[in-house]
Scaffold this motif. Structure first.
Motif, PDB file in Angstrom:
ATOM      1  N   ASP A 122      77.509  38.195  67.629  1.00  7.79           N
ATOM      2  CA  ASP A 122      78.427  37.075  67.886  1.00  7.79           C
ATOM      3  C   ASP A 122      78.296  36.008  66.802  1.00  7.79           C
ATOM      4  N   ARG A 125      79.981  37.318  63.719  1.00  3.95           N
ATOM      5  CA  ARG A 125      81.437  37.233  63.819  1.00  3.95           C
ATOM      6  C   ARG A 125      81.900  35.800  63.548  1.00  3.95           C
ATOM      7  N   ALA A 126      81.197  34.820  64.120  1.00  2.00           N
ATOM      8  CA  ALA A 126      81.569  33.416  63.926  1.00  2.00           C
ATOM      9  C   ALA A 126      81.435  33.009  62.462  1.00  2.00           C
ATOM     10  N   LEU A 128      81.696  34.993  59.846  1.00  2.00           N
ATOM     11  CA  LEU A 128      82.799  35.618  59.120  1.00  2.00           C
ATOM     12  C   LEU A 128      84.087  34.815  59.284  1.00  2.00           C
ATOM     13  N   GLU A 129      84.352  34.380  60.497  1.00  2.00           N
ATOM     14  CA  GLU A 129      85.581  33.632  60.755  1.00  2.00           C
ATOM     15  C   GLU A 129      85.588  32.302  60.014  1.00  2.00           C
ATOM     16  N   ARG A 130      84.410  31.672  59.908  1.00  2.00           N
ATOM     17  CA  ARG A 130      84.332  30.416  59.152  1.00  2.00           C
ATOM     18  C   ARG A 130      84.663  30.636  57.680  1.00  2.00           C
ATOM     19  N   ASP A 131      84.382  31.834  57.194  1.00  2.00           N
ATOM     20  CA  ASP A 131      84.689  32.160  55.804  1.00  2.00           C
ATOM     21  C   ASP A 131      86.064  32.802  55.647  1.00  2.00           C
ATOM     22  N   GLY A 132      86.862  32.794  56.719  1.00  2.00           N
ATOM     23  CA  GLY A 132      88.209  33.320  56.645  1.00  2.00           C
ATOM     24  C   GLY A 132      88.306  34.825  56.680  1.00  2.00           C
ATOM     25  N   SER A 134      88.014  38.106  59.263  1.00  2.00           N
ATOM     26  CA  SER A 134      87.889  38.549  60.647  1.00  2.00           C
ATOM     27  C   SER A 134      86.914  39.713  60.754  1.00  2.00           C
ATOM     28  N   LEU A 135      86.425  39.936  61.966  1.00  2.00           N
ATOM     29  CA  LEU A 135      85.503  41.047  62.188  1.00  2.00           C
ATOM     30  C   LEU A 135      86.192  42.373  61.909  1.00  2.00           C
ATOM     31  N   THR A 137      88.589  42.938  59.752  1.00  2.00           N
ATOM     32  CA  THR A 137      88.691  43.101  58.298  1.00  2.00           C
ATOM     33  C   THR A 137      87.354  43.517  57.711  1.00  2.00           C
TER      34      THR A 137
END
Length: 435
Positions: A122, A125-126, A128-132, A134-135, A137
């Motif tokens: 988790d 995943r968070a 990765l999302e902060r860096d633009g 997605s999981l 991708t």
């Protein structure tokens, strides 16, 4: 925290294919948005503008974080597109070869990356999302890289063989003795020369290589010139090759780097692919290799269809009580232990490197004083008791040297085969660039 998938699996950074057209129609007027178009046809597949744009954005972010100067837009586009073409060809080979990556394998790879970043899935995943990113991708990037890795394993790595005699000869050579003491983090710039190049083309490439060298001597940034001029696969990473032993490098680089200091750059050297310049970024190694070893014996009881988990635990407890009461550990191990590798030896594992054992066994072994029985404990194999018979620090330099020599010689052959193979599949492919 920036997640670097390249620490574990080289990132491909490819965007999703957008194969459909996009239009928007209003009541006042019809506005047609630009279609996602094909930028290259590669044998039986295509590369889309969206993939190229996504990869360029990722490369730009990497260069910005490194603080290097951006190469010209047209040069970056050419570099990125060429890399996408090479990757696409390898993926097509994987598809034809029936290479598939299961969801379970992908999940394991994601879990490993998260663990090595000291994160839960988790948290990963968070981040990765902060860096633009997605999981999904990230999973696709890893899947692609795993396919390419397996293609290379089948086509290249399985053909690379190093004999014991080659290892012995290398260790006995002056070069081997010298090169095993240090390793180098290197960067390279390759000014390409086509195989069928005429003298004028070769002269032009040589002039560009010398101009590059002179600019570097005057203080130009190596990573910037690599990104804008190099035809090497790692050009967009500033030419960074990672850590190498000198023995992995073709002559004359194998001897030159030993005399170089950090920051030094070689003059251009003509090789089959073109003119190459190397820069030493870092050095390390050369110390004696000392390894901690533990002499240990154990008894293993495995749960089965006829013996439950609880019954297995109770049996190992009874065996421990019998040893404490004076019965022979070795005799009980021979009669009861279900570890086929050690039972006939009275449970003796001899001297072992703790890192070769499962974490649960390592922990109990580390916390058990010499000459004492451990409490019963569980590992993925079943229920154990163990006794530590001794501890020592061993000079493993010779063994490590042999493994290093084997790895160096294999990697050298692998790199040569890989570059030749990549050039071959690129030359033999039908590629039509549409931009």
């Amino acid at each position: 925290m920036k997640i670097k998938l390249s620490d574990f699996l080289r990132p491909l950074l490819a965007g999703a294919l957008l194969l459909g057209s996009v239009t928007a129609v209003t009541t006042a007027a019809a506005e047609v948005r630009q279609l996602d178009r094909i930028v290259a046809i590669v044998d039986n597949d295509v590369i889309m503008q969206s993939q190229l744009d996504q990869r360029i954005r990722e490369v730009q972010q990497t260069i910005e974080k490194r603080g290097a100067e951006m190469p010209p837009a047209d040069v970056m586009q050419q570099q990125v597109l060429e890399r996408l073409i090479t990757e696409n060809l390898q993926l097509q080979i994987g598809e034809r070869s029936g290479i598939r990556i299961s969801d379970e394998e992908l999940n394991q790879a994601m879990g490993t990356i998260a663990q090595r970043n000291n994160m839960t899935l988790d948290q990963f995943r968070a981040a990765l999302e902060r860096d633009g990113l997605s999981l999904d991708t990230a999973r696709e990037q890893i899947r692609r890289e795993m396919v390419i890795s397996r293609v290379r394993q089948r086509r290249i790595a399985e053909r690379v063989q190093v004999s014991n005699q080659e290892v012995e000869n290398f260790l006995a050579s002056d070069l081997g003795k010298m090169q095993l003491s240090e390793e180098y983090r290197l960067a390279n710039i390759l000014i390409p020369v086509p195989e069928s190049a005429d003298s004028a083309t070769i002269e032009t490439a040589e002039k560009l290589a010398m101009d590059t060298y002179q600019q570097l001597q005057q203080g130009a940034d190596f990573a910037t010139l690599a990104a804008s001029r190099s035809a090497s696969e790692n050009a967009l990473e500033g030419g960074d090759m990672g850590w190498r032993k000198a023995a992995q490098l073709p002559p004359p680089f194998d001897t030159e780097v030993s005399a170089m200091s950090v920051g030094d750059v070689t003059q251009p050297v003509r090789t089959p692919p073109g003119f190459i310049l190397l820069k030493v970024l870092e050095k390390r190694g050369g110390d004696t290799q000392v390894r901690d070893e533990i002499h240990v014996r154990h008894i293993l009881i495995k749960p089965s269809q006829i013996r439950s988990e609880e019954e297995s635990r109770r049996l190992i407890e009874r065996l421990r009580d019998r040893i404490i009461a004076g019965e022979s550990f070795a005799d009980l191990a021979k009669n009861f232990s279900e570890d086929p590798g050690s039972a006939l030896n009275g449970g003796d594992l001899n001297w072992v490197d703790p890192s070769s054992l499962v974490p649960e066994f390592q922990e109990v072994m580390a916390n058990t004083p010499g000459g004492q029985l451990s409490e019963p404990f569980k590992t993925p194999y079943g229920w154990h008791i163990l006794e530590v018979l001794g501890r020592r620090a061993t000079d493993a330099s010779e063994e490590v040297r042999e493994q290093q020599a084997l790895s160096l010689l294999r990697n050298r052959k692998y790199e040569e085969e890989l570059q030749n193979w990549l050039r071959q599949i690129r030359d033999e492919a039908y590629v039509e660039i549409k931009i």
